[in-house]
Scaffold this active site. Structure first.
Site, PDB file in Angstrom:
ATOM      1  N   GLU A 157       0.667  -1.636  -0.004  1.00  0.00           N
ATOM      2  CA  GLU A 157      -0.029   0.042  -0.124  1.00  0.00           C
ATOM      3  C   GLU A 157       1.264   1.424   0.116  1.00  0.00           C
ATOM      4  OE1 GLU A 157      -2.773  -0.830   3.223  1.00  0.00           O
ATOM      5  OE2 GLU A 157      -3.338  -2.911   2.358  1.00  0.00           O
ATOM      6  N   ASN A 199       2.371  -5.598  -3.030  1.00  0.00           N
ATOM      7  CA  ASN A 199       0.444  -5.557  -2.673  1.00  0.00           C
ATOM      8  C   ASN A 199      -0.374  -4.323  -2.501  1.00  0.00           C
ATOM      9  OD1 ASN A 199      -1.051  -7.530  -2.136  1.00  0.00           O
ATOM     10  ND2 ASN A 199      -1.282  -7.185  -0.176  1.00  0.00           N
ATOM     11  N   HIS A 235     -10.279  -5.618  -2.021  1.00  0.00           N
ATOM     12  CA  HIS A 235     -11.690  -5.204  -1.159  1.00  0.00           C
ATOM     13  C   HIS A 235     -12.220  -5.223  -2.145  1.00  0.00           C
ATOM     14  CE1 HIS A 235      -8.939  -6.741   2.251  1.00  0.00           C
ATOM     15  NE2 HIS A 235      -7.816  -6.297   1.507  1.00  0.00           N
ATOM     16  N   GLU A 263      -6.565 -10.253  -1.145  1.00  0.00           N
ATOM     17  CA  GLU A 263      -6.867 -10.011  -0.145  1.00  0.00           C
ATOM     18  C   GLU A 263      -8.838 -10.242  -0.390  1.00  0.00           C
ATOM     19  OE1 GLU A 263      -5.545  -7.345   2.284  1.00  0.00           O
ATOM     20  OE2 GLU A 263      -3.315  -7.673   1.796  1.00  0.00           O
TER      21      GLU A 263
HETATM   22  O1  G2I Z   1      -7.639  -3.424   6.238  1.00  0.00           O
HETATM   23  C1  G2I Z   1      -8.029  -4.649   5.852  1.00  0.00           C
HETATM   24  C2  G2I Z   1      -6.351  -5.143   5.329  1.00  0.00           C
HETATM   25  C3  G2I Z   1      -6.215  -4.290   4.251  1.00  0.00           C
HETATM   26  N1  G2I Z   1      -4.852  -4.716   3.473  1.00  0.00           N
HETATM   27  C4  G2I Z   1      -3.659  -5.439   4.303  1.00  0.00           C
HETATM   28  C5  G2I Z   1      -4.093  -6.212   5.484  1.00  0.00           C
HETATM   29  O2  G2I Z   1      -2.806  -6.252   6.454  1.00  0.00           O
HETATM   30  C6  G2I Z   1      -5.117  -6.022   6.159  1.00  0.00           C
HETATM   31  O3  G2I Z   1      -5.933  -6.651   7.386  1.00  0.00           O
HETATM   32  C7  G2I Z   1      -6.361  -6.098   8.296  1.00  0.00           C
HETATM   33  C8  G2I Z   1      -6.757  -7.199   9.318  1.00  0.00           C
HETATM   34  O4  G2I Z   1      -7.992  -7.970   8.753  1.00  0.00           O
HETATM   35  C9  G2I Z   1      -7.405  -6.336  10.430  1.00  0.00           C
HETATM   36  O5  G2I Z   1      -6.988  -8.111  11.722  1.00  0.00           O
HETATM   37  O6  G2I Z   1      -5.785  -4.767   9.139  1.00  0.00           O
HETATM   38  C10 G2I Z   1      -5.757  -4.197  10.489  1.00  0.00           C
HETATM   39  C11 G2I Z   1      -5.243  -3.625  10.801  1.00  0.00           C
HETATM   40  O7  G2I Z   1      -4.991  -2.256   9.594  1.00  0.00           O
HETATM   41  C12 G2I Z   1      -6.103  -5.300  11.255  1.00  0.00           C
HETATM   42  O8  G2I Z   1      -6.743  -4.952  12.135  1.00  0.00           O
HETATM   43  C13 G2I Z   1      -5.999  -4.979  13.549  1.00  0.00           C
HETATM   44  C14 G2I Z   1      -7.092  -4.558  14.385  1.00  0.00           C
HETATM   45  O9  G2I Z   1      -6.895  -2.962  13.830  1.00  0.00           O
HETATM   46  C15 G2I Z   1      -6.600  -3.628  15.758  1.00  0.00           C
HETATM   47  O10 G2I Z   1      -7.079  -3.400  16.033  1.00  0.00           O
HETATM   48  C16 G2I Z   1      -6.431  -5.486  15.863  1.00  0.00           C
HETATM   49  O11 G2I Z   1      -5.551  -5.587  17.032  1.00  0.00           O
HETATM   50  O12 G2I Z   1      -6.441  -5.975  13.845  1.00  0.00           O
HETATM   51  C17 G2I Z   1      -5.621  -6.353  14.949  1.00  0.00           C
HETATM   52  C18 G2I Z   1      -6.148  -7.857  15.792  1.00  0.00           C
HETATM   53  O13 G2I Z   1      -6.570  -8.461  15.878  1.00  0.00           O
END
Ligand code: G2I
Length: 455
Positions: A157, A199, A235, A263
């Site tokens: 990103e 990515n 997404h 993703e």
């Molecule tokens: O945002 C969706 C995805 C976009 N592309 C990059 C990916 O890495 C991203 O994944 C998401 C995860 O699915 C989430 O699970 O990335 C988020 C963070 O930017 C993740 O969220 C985080 C929460 O913000 C936190 O509060 C939490 O503690 O997940 C953490 C672990 O559960």
């Protein structure tokens, strides 16, 4: 007389054998995502979170359907190097161990990203120092997993929507444009066997952002910067799959890199209804078909096993239901569409053949003046089935007040019932049941109509 009887029996046996042969195709179409994808020469993966692997239905679905795993958060900088030069891989190692035990490929995610980045990195203001820190991070993390991962999302990103300009991150500000190529060089040195990907999201169709990524990849290929692949995160929103996604995949492929859908999720306003789920199925079909149609598109990864744990509702209020399995691990219409687009057969059960048919029976289990309870039992025929559908036709003045062990959708007097999730697949001859309560305030307690089928 005896000879004649034997001859008749012989003919009957042959006839039966022919019937069985007709019912069992020589090579049944694959009945799971990973099998169907493998037959097309691609992987079908999911993001997975370490903290859910203890949940039986989660892990059973993960292991049954997917042959590639992306740790959802466990390899990100804040987790692997929370303080400077102090590395930890506990949860990430467990992911890799699980994937290995199941024969799954692993996508490392992600080495350089502005999000989930610890504050101490944000505070660095010298180019030399940040370059050292970035290289050290990559050489430690990618070095730790050297030889164990099939792919790395090296940089994530780095571009902005709309303009395609570089995103203003600490890496961009302090190091400058060349931080991306420096990251790829460091990753190649640390793990020469892994495919190295750039990515990003909103680069699924042609637009200013994907044009900018395209130009960067073209430049890297010309100058020999080690890049092997581009990840289109995908997404997406129901009804909005870019019409040129296949052409976009193809133009990256023409640069000599592989392409992965990394993703994939397709969100909708919740709650879902049958029209939105049908549109979502079409959308998943379109994305899957676009990848399958381009030889260099080597894999599709959805961003989560089940709607229950998707990131979407946390970030987009009122939206969700973006994945292939619902909160109860039931297969959604999008699952069938994806499997079909991969050349699989949603009605094919475990792929082991069989006629895949079901029969059903209704029993009244209780009755009172203004209502009754019923139970429907669905039984697989001579072959296994992966799912089933039962349709109840209610009589006038009747209303289904409750239904358990199944997922009902009501449309006028028709109630369509799908499995609850865990009672979806049936071995040959096995049964599943669901129960329901009918309110009949006018006293019309006659039995509803019943029909059933495989999906
Ligand atoms: O945002 C969706 C995805 C976009 N592309 C990059 C990916 O890495 C991203 O994944 C998401 C995860 O699915 C989430 O699970 O990335 C988020 C963070 O930017 C993740 O969220 C985080 C929460 O913000 C936190 O509060 C939490 O503690 O997940 C953490 C672990 O559960």
């Amino acid at each position: 007389m005896r000879r004649a009887l034997i001859a008749v029996l012989g003919a009957a046996t042959l006839f039966l054998a022919m019937l069985v042969a007709a019912a069992l195709p020589a090579s049944a179409a694959p009945g799971t995502l990973k099998e169907a994808a493998a037959a097309k020469g691609i992987v079908f993966g999911t993001a997975a979170a370490q903290n859910h692997l203890g949940e039986a239905a989660y892990t059973e679905t993960l292991n049954r359907e997917f042959n590639q795993l992306t740790p959802e958060n466990e390899m990100k900088w804040e987790t692997t190097e929370p303080s400077r030069n102090s590395f930890g891989y506990g949860a990430a190692d467990q992911h890799v161990g699980h994937a290995r035990s199941q024969g799954m490929a692993v996508r490392g995610h992600t080495l350089v990203w502005h999000s989930q980045l610890p504050g101490w990195v944000e505070d660095i203001s010298s180019r030399t120092e940040l370059l050292d820190v970035m290289r050290n991070h990559i050489s430690n993390v990618a070095g730790h997993f050297r030889g164990d991962l099939e792919y790395w999302d090296v940089v994530n990103e780095a571009f902005l929507d709309g303009s395609g300009a570089r995103r203003d991150t600490v890496f961009q500000r302090v190091i400058g444009d060349d931080y991306i190529e420096e990251a790829f060089r460091a990753a190649r040195a640390a793990d020469p066997g892994a495919e190295l990907c750039y990515n990003d999201y909103n680069i699924d169709g042609r637009n200013a952002k994907s044009d900018a990524v395209y130009a960067m990849v073209q430049d890297f290929k010309r100058r020999g910067v080690p890049i092997d692949c581009v990840g289109l995160q995908a997404h997406l929103i129901v009804g909005s799959v870019p019409g040129d996604i296949q052409a976009n995949i193809q133009r990256f492929a023409d640069l000599g890199v592989k392409v992965y859908i990394t993703e994939l999720d397709i969100r909708m306003q919740t709650p879902p209804d049958s029209a939105k789920l049908a549109q979502q199925a079409d959308d998943y079909r379109a994305v899957t078909s676009a990848c399958v149609a381009v030889a260099a598109c080597k894999g599709i990864t959805v961003w989560g096993v089940t709607d229950k744990y998707s990131w979407v509702p946390d970030v987009f209020e009122g939206e969700g239901a973006a994945l292939l399995f619902d909160d109860d691990y039931g297969k959604k219409p999008a699952y069938d569409a994806t499997l079909e687009a991969l050349g699989g057969d949603p009605g094919g059960g475990d792929g082991g053949g069989g006629d895949g048919s079901v029969t059903c029976a209704y029993t009244r289990t209780a009755q009172w003046g203004t209502g009754f309870n019923g139970r429907v039992t669905i039984t697989a025929g001579g072959g296994s089935v992966s799912s089933w559908t039962a349709v109840l036709t209610m009589n006038s003045g009747q209303d289904v007040a409750a239904l358990w062990n199944g997922r009902p959708t009501e449309n006028g007097s028709t109630v369509t019932v799908k499995p609850a999730g865990w009672n979806s697949s049936l071995a040959p001859g096995a049964s599943a049941s669901f129960g329901f309560t009918v309110n009949a305030p006018d006293g019309n307690v006659s039995d509803p109509g019943l029909a059933c089928d495989t999906p």
